[in-house]
Design an enzyme around this catalytic site. Structure first.
Site, mmCIF file in Angstrom:
data_model
loop_
_atom_site.group_PDB
_atom_site.id
_atom_site.type_symbol
_atom_site.label_atom_id
_atom_site.label_comp_id
_atom_site.label_asym_id
_atom_site.label_seq_id
_atom_site.Cartn_x
_atom_site.Cartn_y
_atom_site.Cartn_z
ATOM 1 N N TYR A 180 -4.301 11.077 1.061
ATOM 2 C CA TYR A 180 -3.276 11.924 0.422
ATOM 3 C C TYR A 180 -1.868 11.500 0.825
ATOM 4 O O TYR A 180 -0.979 12.326 1.033
ATOM 5 C CB TYR A 180 -3.490 13.406 0.722
ATOM 6 C CG TYR A 180 -4.886 13.926 0.469
ATOM 7 C CD1 TYR A 180 -5.748 13.286 -0.445
ATOM 8 C CD2 TYR A 180 -5.367 15.051 1.129
ATOM 9 C CE1 TYR A 180 -7.032 13.765 -0.678
ATOM 10 C CE2 TYR A 180 -6.650 15.539 0.895
ATOM 11 C CZ TYR A 180 -7.478 14.880 0.003
ATOM 12 O OH TYR A 180 -8.750 15.366 -0.224
ATOM 13 N N HIS A 181 -1.653 10.172 0.901
ATOM 14 C CA HIS A 181 -0.344 9.609 1.238
ATOM 15 C C HIS A 181 0.108 8.622 0.158
ATOM 16 O O HIS A 181 0.502 7.503 0.474
ATOM 17 C CB HIS A 181 -0.397 8.873 2.584
ATOM 18 C CG HIS A 181 -0.869 9.696 3.729
ATOM 19 N ND1 HIS A 181 -1.492 9.140 4.839
ATOM 20 C CD2 HIS A 181 -0.814 11.034 3.962
ATOM 21 C CE1 HIS A 181 -1.794 10.097 5.694
ATOM 22 N NE2 HIS A 181 -1.401 11.257 5.177
ATOM 23 N N PRO A 182 0.109 8.976 -1.123
ATOM 24 C CA PRO A 182 0.446 7.980 -2.154
ATOM 25 C C PRO A 182 1.938 7.649 -2.161
ATOM 26 O O PRO A 182 2.792 8.536 -2.027
ATOM 27 C CB PRO A 182 0.026 8.674 -3.453
ATOM 28 C CG PRO A 182 0.150 10.139 -3.164
ATOM 29 C CD PRO A 182 -0.236 10.281 -1.713
ATOM 30 N N HIS A 219 -3.535 5.316 2.092
ATOM 31 C CA HIS A 219 -4.353 4.951 3.248
ATOM 32 C C HIS A 219 -5.810 5.313 2.980
ATOM 33 O O HIS A 219 -6.106 6.493 2.764
ATOM 34 C CB HIS A 219 -3.896 5.716 4.492
ATOM 35 C CG HIS A 219 -2.539 5.344 4.984
ATOM 36 N ND1 HIS A 219 -1.506 6.261 5.077
ATOM 37 C CD2 HIS A 219 -2.028 4.172 5.430
ATOM 38 C CE1 HIS A 219 -0.434 5.663 5.565
ATOM 39 N NE2 HIS A 219 -0.713 4.397 5.784
#
Length: 543
Positions: free
Chosen positions: A473-475, A298
């Site tokens: 930090y949502h890979p 995101h």
């Protein structure tokens, strides 16, 4: 001549002790299986991990974070970012912002349409419920019987209420439960906490069985490759404090090293694009072009405002206030020490004609900035919010840097390659600026610190977005689920690696696309569902 590697053996070998690995370990141990859990990082039992307010200091700290670096991003003026990844038991759940969300039914229907049959929202909801121990009690959408603590915030700040009221006055509906009937609206986040402390999967799932006779837990165990013979995964090769060892799986090898680590290990094992593996002198044993592809995150930007009331920044930077709050935390598990970074969430439409929300906000009564390499807390009385795109279009890749397992992988992610995502960030930021100009907030706002009131035109907004945006930090997505006929799918709907027996990937990397939310809750759900698949299969096919 090197001595022969030490050989360990168990029913299941799990490579990765992060959010998913801890869930798998607990469920398999409870079902009577033996497990070897290999974690490349260290122990989670530290005040730095379990005091919620310390999360901003975990990111970028080499003790707890692998601190991966991206390649220069051409969509953001060549920026090089640090990407956090938990270097500790519990993985991301031990260093993240603790926000507990599930996403919306349409997210999971999209997974089904992308080939992940059996993963629709009605089919995954029972596994969210299996995990959840919600302090608000059980209901149609919640459980109070799971292992994962889900709690209301234990700290209040008057600006939170003002911000919620301003959003409602602007036409955004009030939402008291983002994991209920709908996710759209404004309200307070719940956090993965229990008793005022972080509730990682290491604490909630793993800790009660750490000394179990059927578990062999090895930390600082750095996996080099999966050993495959005749199309069957047999063992995991790893280094443990410089000593080469092999963990043999009687049943299955489970890869749970995360969106960055799992594709790297597959490629080191000869599973991936033949052309790329050839470049590193790695023999390709299973050509799967999708390994490492489909990387998503995101994109977000910060807006921040100086205000005329005391914010939580003062609690951090004032020594006597910090001491008072530390005492409050120690004695009562209350106050700012219990805070996740974000307090208020907003899921909203950046343009009124849109059929569904397309942006998310993380609001907090403290000021911070996200630079390329760290999070900086302000010293002034400041509040901040991050606006991010809910369903971004950009895609990147994880590639090998070399055949040396110790080398960090190459991370390529043109975060803003999609002009539509840039447009969403600009429109979303303008909506939020309007809320800070509203009568509910105007008398409390002294100035806009970021990006500053001088930014008004589309061109100025785009310049700010491209200069200051960052990944949230949502890979996910680099070993994605799909139909077995899909050449870009890495695993099938039961998370089995295509063409390799007794090998599954179980972590955020299998998500075909990003859910419209923070990703730790969905990752835990995936592990819960996978554990049931494994236990059911073990009952049908005893060794």
């Amino acid at each position: 001549m090197n001595p022969p590697a030490e050989i360990l053996e168990a029913d299941y070998v799990i490579a990765g002790g992060g959010s998913a690995g801890c869930v798998l370990t607990r469920r398999l141990i409870d079902a009577g299986h033996s497990v070897i859990l290999l974690e490349a990082g260290g122990d989670d039992r530290s005040a730095a991990v379990y005091v919620p307010a310390g999360s901003a200091r975990l990111v970028g700290n080499a003790m707890y974070d692998w601190k991966y670096e991206t390649e220069p991003d051409p969509s953001r003026n060549g920026r090089i970012d640090s990407w956090p990844s938990g270097k500790v038991l519990g993985g991301g759940s031990s260093i993240n912002g603790m926000i507990y969300l599930r996403g919306i039914p349409a997210d999971y229907q999209r997974w089904v349409e992308q080939g992940a049959k059996g993963w629709s929202f009605p089919e995954v909801l029972p596994y969210f419920l299996r995990a959840e121990r919600n302090e608000n009690g059980a209901s149609e959408f919640h459980s109070d019987q799971g292992l994962l603590g889900v709690a209301n915030l234990r700290v209040k700040h008057p600006f939170n209420r003002l911000f919620v009221e301003a959003c409602v006055a602007a036409g955004i509906p009030r939402n008291d439960d983002f994991n209920g009937v709908t996710q759209e609206g404004v309200g307070y986040y719940q956090a993965t906490q229990k008793g005022g402390l972080r509730c990682s999967t290491a604490r909630s799932y793993l800790r009660p069985v750490r000394d179990h006779k059927n578990l062999r837990l090895l930390m600082r165990a750095f996996v080099s490759r999966i050993r495959v013979r005749a199309g069957v995964a047999e063992a995991v090769e790893f280094e443990h404090y410089g000593v080469s060892k092999v963990a043999v799986a009687r049943r299955e090898v489970l890869l749970a090293a995360g969106t960055i680590g799992s594709p790297k290990i597959l490629m080191l094992s000869g599973i991936g694009s033949r052309r790329e593996l050839d470049q590193h002198g790695i023999t390709c044993i299973n050509e799967l072009a999708g390994v490492g592809r489909n990387l998503q995150d995101h994109p977000g930007i910060i807006l921040s405002y100086d205000v005329n009331m005391r914010t939580m920044n003062v609690e951090v930077h004032s020594k006597w206030r910090f001491g008072l709050r530390a005492l409050q935390f120690a004695l009562m598990r209350r106050g700012p020490g219990t805070t996740p970074i974000s307090h208020v969430g907003v899921f909203f439409r950046t343009r009124p004609e849109l059929p569904a929300f397309d942006a998310q906000v993380h609001f907090q009564p403290l000021g911070y900035e996200v630079t390329a390499h760290k999070v900086i807390l302000a010293e002034a009385n400041r509040v901040s919010l991050a606006v991010n795109v809910s369903r971004p279009q950009a895609r990147g890749a994880i590639r090998l840097r070399s055949s040396n397992p110790q080398d960090a992988p190459i991370i390529e992610h043109p975060l803003l390659e999609s002009n539509a995502d840039v447009r969403t960030l600009i429109d979303g930021a303008r909506v939020m600026r309007g809320i800070f100009h509203s009568p509910q907030l105007r008398e409390h706002v002294q100035k806009e610190y970021l990006p500053g009131e001088a930014v008004t035109t589309d061109e100025q907004w785009e310049a700010y977005v491209r200069a200051a945006s960052f990944a949230m930090y949502h890979p996910v997505g680099t070993c994605r689920m799909g139909d077995v006929t899909d050449p870009n799918a890495v695993v099938d709907a039961e998370l089995r690696v295509k063409n390799i027996a007794r090998l599954r990937v179980i972590d955020a990397s299998v998500m075909p696309s990003l859910p419209s939310c923070n990703t730790n809750g969905p990752t835990i759900m995936i592990a819960e569902r996978a554990a049931e698949m494994l236990i059911g299969g073990a009952k049908r096919h005893p060794v």
